[in-house]
Design an enzyme around this catalytic site. Sequence first.
Site, short mmCIF file in Angstrom:
data_model
loop_
_atom_site.label_atom_id
_atom_site.label_comp_id
_atom_site.label_asym_id
_atom_site.label_seq_id
_atom_site.Cartn_x
_atom_site.Cartn_y
_atom_site.Cartn_z
N ALA A 11 54.23 31.89 52.56
CA ALA A 11 54.38 32.86 51.48
C ALA A 11 55.15 34.11 51.91
O ALA A 11 55.38 35.01 51.11
CB ALA A 11 53.01 33.27 50.95
N ARG A 16 64.26 38.11 57.58
CA ARG A 16 65.19 38.02 58.71
C ARG A 16 66.22 36.91 58.51
O ARG A 16 67.24 36.86 59.17
CB ARG A 16 64.41 37.80 60.02
N GLY A 81 50.21 39.58 54.93
CA GLY A 81 49.93 39.12 56.29
C GLY A 81 49.37 37.70 56.32
O GLY A 81 48.89 37.18 55.31
N ASN A 171 51.61 33.02 71.21
CA ASN A 171 51.04 32.25 70.11
C ASN A 171 52.13 31.36 69.51
O ASN A 171 53.19 31.84 69.12
CB ASN A 171 50.51 33.24 69.06
N SER A 389 98.16 -2.63 44.89
CA SER A 389 98.16 -1.22 45.27
C SER A 389 98.45 -0.30 44.10
O SER A 389 99.19 -0.65 43.18
CB SER A 389 99.20 -0.98 46.36
C1 UD1 Z 1 53.70 34.83 63.66
C2 UD1 Z 1 52.44 35.21 64.42
C3 UD1 Z 1 52.76 35.36 65.89
C4 UD1 Z 1 53.36 34.08 66.42
C5 UD1 Z 1 54.56 33.65 65.60
C6 UD1 Z 1 54.99 32.26 65.97
C7 UD1 Z 1 50.89 36.51 63.02
C8 UD1 Z 1 50.44 37.87 62.62
N1 UD1 Z 1 51.89 36.45 63.87
O1 UD1 Z 1 54.63 35.90 63.77
O2 UD1 Z 1 51.57 35.66 66.64
O3 UD1 Z 1 53.74 34.25 67.79
O4 UD1 Z 1 54.23 33.62 64.19
O5 UD1 Z 1 56.15 31.88 65.30
O6 UD1 Z 1 50.29 35.55 62.58
N2 UD1 Z 1 53.25 34.25 55.88
C9 UD1 Z 1 52.55 34.20 54.70
N3 UD1 Z 1 52.11 35.36 54.14
C10 UD1 Z 1 52.29 36.59 54.72
C11 UD1 Z 1 53.02 36.62 55.94
C12 UD1 Z 1 53.47 35.44 56.50
O7 UD1 Z 1 52.33 33.12 54.14
O8 UD1 Z 1 51.84 37.57 54.16
C13 UD1 Z 1 53.78 32.99 56.45
C14 UD1 Z 1 55.29 33.02 56.58
O9 UD1 Z 1 55.90 32.52 55.41
C15 UD1 Z 1 55.51 32.15 57.81
C16 UD1 Z 1 54.23 32.28 58.61
O10 UD1 Z 1 53.27 32.80 57.75
O11 UD1 Z 1 55.73 30.80 57.47
C17 UD1 Z 1 54.41 33.22 59.80
O12 UD1 Z 1 54.84 34.48 59.33
P1 UD1 Z 1 56.02 35.29 60.02
O13 UD1 Z 1 56.23 36.54 59.26
O14 UD1 Z 1 57.17 34.42 60.27
O15 UD1 Z 1 55.28 35.67 61.39
P2 UD1 Z 1 55.93 36.00 62.80
O16 UD1 Z 1 56.37 37.41 62.82
O17 UD1 Z 1 56.92 34.96 63.15
CA CA Z 2 57.83 33.20 62.08
#
Ligand code: UD1
Ligand code: CA
Length: 451
Positions: A11, A16, A81, A171, A389
């Site tokens: 979500a 980026r 989050g 992670n 042709s």
């Molecule tokens: C996240 C992890 C990090 C890990 C990394 C691995 C957290 C806080 N951080 O960081 O520890 O090393 O992934 O790739 O968990 N998403 C939602 N709702 C939100 C925010 C995110 O569904 O409100 C989903 C995103 O769409 C994505 C996933 O969760 O598919 C991860 O979110 P993203 O923002 O990419 O986290 P990272 O900063 O990569």
């Molecule tokens: Ca990510």
Amino acid sequence: MTELLSIILAAGEGTRMRSSTPKVLHPVGGLPIIGHVTRAARDAGSSRIALVTGPRHAAIRQAVTAMQPDVVHFEQAEAKGTGHAAAMARELFTDAEGYIAVVYGDHPRLRGENFRVVLDRLDAGLDVAILGFEPKDPTGYGRFITDGETLLAIREHKDASEEERRIRLCNACILAFRAEVFRDLIDRIENDNVQSEYYITDLVGLANKAGKKVGFGIAPEDDVMGVNDRSQLARAEGLFQDVRREDFMKAGVTLKDPKSVWFSYDTEIAQDVTIEPNVVFGPGVKIESGAVIHAFSHIEGAHVGSNASVGPFARLRPGANLGADVKVGNFVEIKQAEIGAGAKISHLSYIGDASIGAEVNIGAGVITVNYDGYNKQRTIVGDNAFIGSNSALVAPVTVGEGALVGSGSVITEDVEADALALGRGRQINKPGRAKAIFAEAQAKKLSKKGL
Ligand code: UD1
Ligand code: CA
């Protein structure tokens, strides 16, 4: 096996990526990133899969439903989050038994076996097991704060101190819990961090506080790399392709220049197929044994029969179905067409919405005129027919078995079997006339120059 509920998170805004397409719909090996993740969750033995997406993500829900209709969808109205996102799947986790795995939706190299590493730790008695890895560049990832085998906390990059940022163990993308432990802690996550977000990773610290046993497993970086931007997307694609190339070579396919051949997630190629450099396979391709795909061909949604020869510079589009021993040469495009065994289409042709019989010879530059601006019409050519042709077959039209179409014909009426069809102006020769014309033209040019 213990029951497993997988909650996949997708979500986020994906800022980026700088794209109007949701991040997880960008393809790797022709399959959207989210497709790779739902497949992995399925292969891991998930009995139920929840997918959390945002309000503007109808396209993700549609794509996933088409691939896996039994995935249950939840909406996160605002991206507050990963912890907040996972909580959206409440309806499924309130009565979940066994294990719950929270999985990030942006890890296209993830496979079922990567789940095993952490699920085995739960089987061995842990309450929480998180998948970790050691990336070459840990920037952006959450760091593991450990004490021996115990995982004490996960510190997000943005919240980490200089010293914590030097930790290499990070992670990855699977956080696995005993269902009751997950349920007890999920609502205790707070958002007192740099991003004011509810982090799912905070469950690690909370579980420790509650006296639970928290550990981790390790995955190879290539399996668990995340995609946040276009360069990570390109890297994921590169990793995907390298694995496919190796797999095909192991299975008896010759790739003269492996790096220049691009496959899709579902490409099927039999033993003893040879693929020359610079060939691209879109989704839905099957190639039978002994076929040769010559350089610079582009093939998608097509079936190529045994010992057929395709290209160089051929384009097979969806619905192209080539029988055994067919020869398709350079600058030939084929779409929605059956090509019978042994037929030859050697040069510069477009064959669309057609059925071409066995051993037919299609001459250079022949096209099927299949479209009137509104509708597509079919062309049928019987076995052993010969199309001269530069002819146009104006559909709907049928050329019977063994018929011969004279070169340069425009065929608008059906041709019966074994007939000769000529659909062109009759040739007239005028003796000496060329010489006279040239003389006239020369005189005109000279008079212009005043000579
Ligand atoms: C996240 C992890 C990090 C890990 C990394 C691995 C957290 C806080 N951080 O960081 O520890 O090393 O992934 O790739 O968990 N998403 C939602 N709702 C939100 C925010 C995110 O569904 O409100 C989903 C995103 O769409 C994505 C996933 O969760 O598919 C991860 O979110 P993203 O923002 O990419 O986290 P990272 O900063 O990569
Ligand atoms: Ca990510």
